[in-house]
Design a protein around this motif. Sequence first.
Motif, short mmCIF file in Angstrom:
data_model
loop_
_atom_site.label_atom_id
_atom_site.label_comp_id
_atom_site.label_asym_id
_atom_site.label_seq_id
_atom_site.Cartn_x
_atom_site.Cartn_y
_atom_site.Cartn_z
N ALA A 58 0.85 -1.20 0.00
CA ALA A 58 0.00 0.00 0.00
C ALA A 58 0.88 1.25 0.00
O ALA A 58 2.02 1.22 0.45
CB ALA A 58 -0.91 0.00 1.22
N GLY A 59 0.36 2.31 -0.51
CA GLY A 59 1.10 3.56 -0.50
C GLY A 59 1.91 3.74 -1.77
O GLY A 59 1.61 3.15 -2.81
N TYR A 60 2.94 4.56 -1.68
CA TYR A 60 3.75 4.93 -2.82
C TYR A 60 5.22 4.67 -2.54
O TYR A 60 5.67 4.81 -1.41
CB TYR A 60 3.57 6.41 -3.15
N SER A 61 5.96 4.33 -3.58
CA SER A 61 7.41 4.20 -3.45
C SER A 61 8.03 5.59 -3.38
O SER A 61 7.40 6.59 -3.75
CB SER A 61 7.99 3.44 -4.65
N VAL A 65 6.74 9.15 -5.12
CA VAL A 65 6.55 10.38 -4.34
C VAL A 65 7.40 11.49 -4.94
O VAL A 65 6.92 12.61 -5.18
CB VAL A 65 6.91 10.16 -2.86
N LYS A 66 8.66 11.20 -5.19
CA LYS A 66 9.57 12.20 -5.74
C LYS A 66 9.07 12.70 -7.09
O LYS A 66 9.07 13.90 -7.36
CB LYS A 66 10.98 11.59 -5.85
N GLY A 72 4.61 18.40 -9.60
CA GLY A 72 3.58 19.29 -9.08
C GLY A 72 2.23 18.61 -8.90
O GLY A 72 1.24 19.28 -8.61
N SER A 73 2.18 17.28 -9.06
CA SER A 73 0.90 16.60 -8.94
C SER A 73 0.62 16.11 -7.51
O SER A 73 -0.33 15.39 -7.28
CB SER A 73 0.84 15.40 -9.91
#
Length: 77
Positions: A58-61, A65-66, A72-73
């Motif tokens: 779950a979530g983002y790597s 994220v970077k 800008g999203s």
Amino acid sequence: MNNINIPAILELPVQERIRLVELIWDSVAAVSEAVEISPALKAELEVRMKEFDANPEAGYSWDQVKSRLQGGSWRSA
């Protein structure tokens, strides 16, 4: 504090002030065990670790994220 000239620091160019903050942060991070964590924060971190352990996908790597931050999203999920 040991004769720190705050007005002189605030007159430094932005890049030098940023570098000073980085140096200070690095010195704090080097002794992280000296930073006290509140019981509420510790409990929240434990909850989040349990959630992560239950579902590590779950979530983002960090790369995702970077990329979102640089693109800008990050403001839209």
